[in-house]
Design an enzyme around this catalytic site. Structure first.
Site, PDB file in Angstrom:
ATOM      1  N   TYR A 142      33.825 -55.848  63.312  1.00 54.43           N
ATOM      2  CA  TYR A 142      32.779 -55.976  62.292  1.00 54.43           C
ATOM      3  C   TYR A 142      31.378 -55.770  62.872  1.00 54.43           C
ATOM      4  O   TYR A 142      30.460 -55.435  62.136  1.00 54.43           O
ATOM      5  CB  TYR A 142      32.831 -57.368  61.647  1.00 54.43           C
ATOM      6  CG  TYR A 142      33.766 -57.473  60.466  1.00 54.43           C
ATOM      7  CD1 TYR A 142      35.101 -57.143  60.593  1.00 54.43           C
ATOM      8  CD2 TYR A 142      33.304 -57.931  59.241  1.00 54.43           C
ATOM      9  CE1 TYR A 142      35.970 -57.257  59.520  1.00 54.43           C
ATOM     10  CE2 TYR A 142      34.167 -58.056  58.160  1.00 54.43           C
ATOM     11  CZ  TYR A 142      35.495 -57.719  58.295  1.00 54.43           C
ATOM     12  OH  TYR A 142      36.333 -57.840  57.228  1.00 54.43           O
ATOM     13  N   LYS A 192      46.892 -57.548  68.986  1.00 56.39           N
ATOM     14  CA  LYS A 192      47.765 -56.393  69.235  1.00 56.39           C
ATOM     15  C   LYS A 192      47.687 -56.056  70.721  1.00 56.39           C
ATOM     16  O   LYS A 192      47.201 -54.993  71.117  1.00 56.39           O
ATOM     17  CB  LYS A 192      47.327 -55.204  68.367  1.00 56.39           C
ATOM     18  CG  LYS A 192      47.704 -55.343  66.895  1.00 56.39           C
ATOM     19  CD  LYS A 192      49.176 -55.029  66.611  1.00 56.39           C
ATOM     20  CE  LYS A 192      49.473 -53.554  66.746  1.00 56.39           C
ATOM     21  NZ  LYS A 192      50.946 -53.294  66.572  1.00 56.39           N
ATOM     22  N   ASP A 225      50.877 -57.457  63.472  1.00 57.75           N
ATOM     23  CA  ASP A 225      51.720 -56.840  62.433  1.00 57.75           C
ATOM     24  C   ASP A 225      52.961 -57.689  62.183  1.00 57.75           C
ATOM     25  O   ASP A 225      53.340 -57.941  61.029  1.00 57.75           O
ATOM     26  CB  ASP A 225      52.084 -55.385  62.806  1.00 57.75           C
ATOM     27  CG  ASP A 225      52.736 -55.244  64.188  1.00 57.75           C
ATOM     28  OD1 ASP A 225      52.614 -56.178  65.010  1.00 57.75           O
ATOM     29  OD2 ASP A 225      53.367 -54.194  64.433  1.00 57.75           O
ATOM     30  N   ASP A 249      40.685 -61.118  58.539  1.00 58.32           N
ATOM     31  CA  ASP A 249      40.338 -60.714  57.179  1.00 58.32           C
ATOM     32  C   ASP A 249      41.599 -60.360  56.402  1.00 58.32           C
ATOM     33  O   ASP A 249      41.813 -60.801  55.274  1.00 58.32           O
ATOM     34  CB  ASP A 249      39.384 -59.512  57.250  1.00 58.32           C
ATOM     35  CG  ASP A 249      38.964 -59.036  55.874  1.00 58.32           C
ATOM     36  OD1 ASP A 249      38.626 -59.890  55.024  1.00 58.32           O
ATOM     37  OD2 ASP A 249      38.991 -57.815  55.635  1.00 58.32           O
ATOM     38  N   ASP A 253      43.930 -62.822  53.488  1.00 54.45           N
ATOM     39  CA  ASP A 253      44.225 -62.420  52.106  1.00 54.45           C
ATOM     40  C   ASP A 253      45.718 -62.534  51.833  1.00 54.45           C
ATOM     41  O   ASP A 253      46.150 -62.955  50.756  1.00 54.45           O
ATOM     42  CB  ASP A 253      43.778 -60.973  51.846  1.00 54.45           C
ATOM     43  CG  ASP A 253      42.392 -60.908  51.217  1.00 54.45           C
ATOM     44  OD1 ASP A 253      41.605 -61.852  51.428  1.00 54.45           O
ATOM     45  OD2 ASP A 253      42.096 -59.912  50.518  1.00 54.45           O
TER      46      ASP A 253
HETATM   47  C1  IPM Z   1      35.988 -61.962  53.389  1.00 55.34           C
HETATM   48  C2  IPM Z   1      35.475 -60.711  52.724  1.00 55.34           C
HETATM   49  C3  IPM Z   1      34.307 -60.181  53.540  1.00 55.34           C
HETATM   50  C4  IPM Z   1      34.849 -59.745  54.872  1.00 55.34           C
HETATM   51  C5  IPM Z   1      33.502 -59.062  52.860  1.00 55.34           C
HETATM   52  C6  IPM Z   1      33.000 -59.464  51.502  1.00 55.34           C
HETATM   53  C7  IPM Z   1      32.357 -58.622  53.734  1.00 55.34           C
HETATM   54  O1  IPM Z   1      36.494 -59.799  52.559  1.00 55.34           O
HETATM   55  O2  IPM Z   1      35.203 -62.903  53.572  1.00 55.34           O
HETATM   56  O3  IPM Z   1      37.172 -61.993  53.724  1.00 55.34           O
HETATM   57  O4  IPM Z   1      35.347 -58.618  55.031  1.00 55.34           O
HETATM   58  O5  IPM Z   1      34.764 -60.544  55.814  1.00 55.34           O
HETATM   59 MG    MG Z   2      38.417 -60.503  53.129  1.00 59.94          MG
END
Ligand code: IPM
Ligand code: MG
Length: 365
Positions: A142, A192, A225, A249, A253
């Site tokens: 990032y 990884k 993975d 990230d 999710d």
């Molecule tokens: C998260 C989001 C952020 C990220 C975005 C909105 C920049 O997806 O907090 O997971 O990628 O970190």
């Molecule tokens: Mg995210």
């Protein structure tokens, strides 16, 4: 002693709606405990861009550095999709993370009993799930340099750099081990190392920190993975998962959806302790700005309210009050009070964002 201070940045999309419900809980805490918060509001993301032409004004950044904790709603929306990269809503959030040096991002994925049917996985795989992802938040791909889109001969090349120093890995690892000690004492670190040198270093440093300071914690390693696969195959094998910014990230999710709804998941981003002993801190729901339902009173305020509960626990040493707020949310769900994201049977009527907030406050009473 002065009141603890909170900076609230509702942001875009459903951010302002869900934050209005958090304010009700803050008011409840003020009326029912010894703690009154000094609350100020400011802009972030597209809302800040509309007023200042940037996703986070310098004055707002200064305020964020000065308060005890920041609460953020969400950033982004289709209106801002075509802006220059440097002023996109997400840049506001990334600036906060970087300049406050919030290196440890805690993302709990907990499956409330009342919601076990909502998971895309079979109920017995997720019922009782309680895992914590610790995502390194201020480095890796990032932020690594060089980065950019460059001309290379007759074509363009896009470059991001996955870079980690030993100290960046070590401090994230410490925060995962500390948390594990207060939970089930298990850390699984994901990278990884089979294809990336930065992954080899990650594994080495995590092992060193473990041996020197946290040998009592059970440590395992997994390629990221495989970690993604294991998260959907048998998520209850995990307690704390430690991983880097980009893998974190994605994996968070994935873990979020195990629990049924993104509308339920809070997060805390923590940095080093300030002079008053409290960590630099920003709390935000994991869900985004959800532009498709923004402004309609449909959003679930639970994730944002649970993020405030994390603030009570991690910034203000108010673990009992935090537990109370969490139990109130659980109670409301168990009572069948549901926003549209959590409706099961046809014909069931969803409650609005503010009715959900009111029900949570009623359960607190
Ligand atoms: C998260 C989001 C952020 C990220 C975005 C909105 C920049 O997806 O907090 O997971 O990628 O970190
Ligand atoms: Mg995210």
């Amino acid at each position: 002693m002065s009141n603890p201070s909170l900076l609230i940045l509702p942001g875009d999309g459903i951010g302002p709606e869900v934050m209005a419900e958090v304010q009700k809980v803050i008011d409840w805490i003020g009326a029912n405990t010894d703690t009154q918060f000094d609350v100020t509001y400011d802009l972030v993301g597209g809302a800040a861009y509309d007023k200042h032409g940037v996703a986070l004004a310098d004055e707002t950044m200064e305020r964020a550095q000065a308060v005890d904790a920041v609460l953020l709603g969400a950033v982004g929306g289709p209106k801002y999709d075509n802006l220059d990269f440097a002023v996109k809503p997400e840049r506001g959030l990334l600036r906060l993370r970087k300049e406050m040096d919030l290196f440890s991002n805690l993302r709990p994925a907990q499956c409330f009993d009342a919601l076990a049917d909502f998971s895309s996985l079979k109920k017995d795989i997720v019922a009782g799930l309680d895992i914590m992802i610790v995502r390194e938040l201020t480095s890796g791909s990032y932020f690594g340099e060089p980065r950019g889109i460059f001309q290379d001969g007759n074509e363009r090349v896009g470059i991001n750099t996955h870079r980690y120093t030993e100290s960046e890995i070590a401090r994230a690892a410490r925060s995962a081990f500390e948390l594990a000690r207060r939970r089930s004492n298990k850390v699984c670190s994901m990278e990884k190392a089979n294809v990336m040198e930065a992954g080899i270093l990650w594994r080495d440093v995590v092992n060193e920190v473990h041996q020197a300071e946290y040998a009592d914690v059970e440590l395992s390693h997994m390629y990221a993975d495989n970690g993604a696969m294991q998260l959907v195959r048998a998520p209850k094998q995990f307690d704390v998962i430690l991983t880097d910014n980009l893998f974190g990230d994605i994996l968070s999710d994935c873990a979020a959806m195990l629990t049924g709804s993104l509308g339920m998941l809070p997060s805390a981003s923590l940095g080093a302790p300030m002079d008053n002993g409290r960590p630099k801190a920003l709390y935000e729901p994991v869900h985004g700005s959800a532009p498709d339902i923004a402004g309609q009173g449909k959003a679930n305020p639970s994730a944002c309210i649970l993020s405030f509960a994390m603030a009570l626990r991690y910034s203000f040493d108010m673990g009992d009050a935090a537990t109370k707020v969490e139990q109130a949310v659980e109670q409301v769900l168990a009572d069948g009070v549901r926003t549209a994201d959590l409706l099961q049977a046809e014909g069931q009527k969803p409650v609005s964002t503010s009715e959900m907030g009111d029900a949570i406050v009623a359960a607190l009473n």
